[in-house]
Scaffold this active site. Structure first.
Site, PDB file in Angstrom:
ATOM      1  N   ASP A  17      -4.475   0.072  -5.464  1.00 17.31           N
ATOM      2  CA  ASP A  17      -3.124   0.461  -5.031  1.00 17.31           C
ATOM      3  C   ASP A  17      -2.116  -0.664  -5.187  1.00 17.31           C
ATOM      4  OD1 ASP A  17      -4.094  -1.116  -2.946  1.00 17.31           O
ATOM      5  OD2 ASP A  17      -3.298   0.165  -1.363  1.00 17.31           O
ATOM      6  N   CYS A  48       0.779  -1.238   0.000  1.00 18.62           N
ATOM      7  CA  CYS A  48       0.000   0.000   0.000  1.00 18.62           C
ATOM      8  C   CYS A  48       0.811   1.288   0.000  1.00 18.62           C
ATOM      9  CB  CYS A  48      -0.934   0.016   1.208  1.00 18.62           C
ATOM     10  SG  CYS A  48      -2.087  -1.362   1.287  1.00 18.62           S
ATOM     11  N   HIS A  52      -1.979   7.128   4.795  1.00 14.63           N
ATOM     12  CA  HIS A  52      -0.936   6.101   4.903  1.00 14.63           C
ATOM     13  C   HIS A  52       0.389   6.529   4.283  1.00 14.63           C
ATOM     14  CE1 HIS A  52       0.080   1.520   4.780  1.00 14.63           C
ATOM     15  NE2 HIS A  52       0.406   2.071   5.933  1.00 14.63           N
TER      16      HIS A  52
END
Length: 493
Positions: free
Chosen positions: A275, A73, A133
């Protein structure tokens, strides 16, 4: 005279500026999280109908060989938002605390501009909704400090889909959420996205939205009404995954409906992708016909569905089969805005000046390619590396994979898209040519990795290459186990 000039200026502001703003297209990235290559019906799924995404593909360009720049990710998202191989600024692994790394370095270097910074400079209202993130240890890493005017979502990598006022990690800009707008998180992100679109469209401002769903990332949680549609699927985890996919597709349909209602769909450039590849072990995703999954440099970890939709500029009912990558989104969006796309960094070139390096891109403007004006391949080669895990290069139909726990592998993806026939020993010349390219690319990277994954991932990483994978799409109610590490069905290789 001065009064007349001021009056004319006011008139131009009232009349011409809205006209100019209307000419700029709106720009929308819709990013799924850990979604399988084969888990949209327009990419072959027989278990998950996705009519809204299918409609975007039918009325736009569906890429068969779309890639992301990492198989997990955070580094993938770092590449997407910068338009640069994230390896260039040391963001090579998922974020995790390390005693030897200063907390303020765990994220995208604050000197590295993002697509949001660049589009904000071009007059866009910018927003991110969903998963960040990309670092949050210092205030300068917060999305609102990285070019995003608006942020609703979570700073970390995952979230419960049923947040409560007492238990959630959601922020509205810098403020913690204390009131739940709607029970299910994917629905909530979509409501916020539609509000952002509505608010800026009615203000006659061009907008850029990064809608970063965490669907269908773990935890595996779905609404009862969505689960009911997949009661015929025996495997519980797969059933939940399908329900989550169905819910996301429905939500994307409401966004398209909102754009139509506002008269904005024709002049909105939408790109949809995941992703990274689907997590076969955790969520029971299917990447067929690709072997591998999230965390591996096999095609199932790196190749993702990618759909481009812009009715006023892109052709309809088009399939594009040349390799493209998420790094291309930034220069394509900038070119679509009417500005000059940033210069693509030359292969093998290392830019030592950090300011100059930060302004470069490894992507290309895809518009001439997707529109059919340029028949050449957008990229001579594409590269991937996660130190101590694997590295690989694709050039044309050929791919070289060098992993930490095995011998080098060479595949012809045109003839062998599932990467079953290792030709390394049979074609040493091609293997040597690709290895030379990979070494040259690695030598051009401006930074070493700033942190490395925890050692516990290395043993798991070996299984990602040696386990069995489903390589054909299961039928709607196929009862077999396709996800266990020891699955031995005949059609699983």
């Amino acid at each position: 005279m001065l009064k007349r000039i001021l009056t004319l200026t006011a008139f131009l502001n009232l009349v011409l500026i809205p006209f100019v703003s209307a000419e700029k297209p709106n720009l929308l990235i819709i990013l799924a999280d850990d979604m399988g290559y084969g888990d949209l019906s327009c990419y072959g799924s027989k278990q998950i109908p996705t009519p809204n995404l299918d409609a975007l593909a039918e009325n736009g360009v569906r890429c068969t060989d779309g890639y992301v720049s990492a198989s997990v990710c955070a580094p993938s998202r770092a590449g997407l938002l910068t338009g640069r191989y994230q390896n260039r600024f040391g963001f090579e692994h998922n974020l995790s605390p390390h005693d030897h790394v200063k907390p303020e370095r765990l994220g995208i270097d604050i000197r590295q501009p993002l697509i949001s910074n660049k589009l904000k400079e071009l007059g866009y209202q910018t927003g991110i909704i969903g998963k960040w993130h990309l670092g949050d240890n210092i205030p300068e890493m917060h999305p609102n400090q990285r070019g995003f005017d608006y942020f609703f979502g979570m700073l970390g990598g995952g979230h419960d889909y049923w947040p409560t006022p007492q238990k959630n990690k959601l922020l509205l800009n810098g403020e913690k959420i204390t009131k739940i707008r709607t029970p299910y998180l994917t629905d909530w992100f979509t409501l916020e996205a539609n509000d952002f679109i509505d608010r800026n469209s009615k203000a006659d401002k061009p907008w850029f939205l990064y809608l970063s769903y965490n669907t269908p990332h773990a935890p595996m949680q779905a609404k009862e009404e969505d689960l009911a549609k997949f009661s015929h699927i025996n495997d519980k985890t797969r059933r939940i995954y399908c329900a989550m996919q169905h819910n996301m597709d429905n939500n994307i349909g409401t966004i398209v409906a909102k754009l139509k209602e506002l008269g904005q769909l024709e002049n909105t450039l939408i790109v949809f992708l995941s992703d990274n590849g689907g997590s076969v072990e955790v969520s029971h995703a299917i990447n067929a016909p690709c072997r591998g999954g999230k965390g591996s440099n096999l095609e199932g970890g790196l190749r993702v569905p990618m759909i481009w939709h812009w009715p006023s500029k892109l052709p309809k009912e088009t399939t594009y089969s040349q390799p493209v990558i998420s790094l291309d989104i930034l220069p394509t969006f900038i070119a679509a805005s009417g500005a000059e796309a940033p210069k693509t960094q030359a292969f093998g070139q290392s830019i030592k000046n950090k300011k100059e390096a930060a302004m470069a891109t490894d992507g290309v403007n895809l518009l001439p390619y997707l529109q059919g004006e340029n028949k050449a391949a957008p990229h001579e080669s594409l590269f991937w590396r996660m130190t101590l895990r694997a590295k690989s290069v694709r050039s044309g139909d050929w791919k070289l994979l060098v992993r930490a726990h095995g011998d080098p592998e060479l595949y012809n993806l045109k003839e062998d898209p599932s990467e079953l026939n290792n030709l390394h020993g049979k074609n040493p010349e091609m293997a040597a040519k690709l290895r030379e390219q990979l070494i040259k690319w690695e030598g051009s990277l401006e930074s070493n990795p700033l942190w490395i994954s925890n050692n516990t991932w290395f043993k798991y990483n070996e299984k990602l290459y040696t386990r069995k994978f489903m390589l054909t799409q299961p039928e709607k109610d196929d009862p077999r186990d396709f996800w266990g590490f020891n699955a031995l069905e005949e059609n699983i290789k």
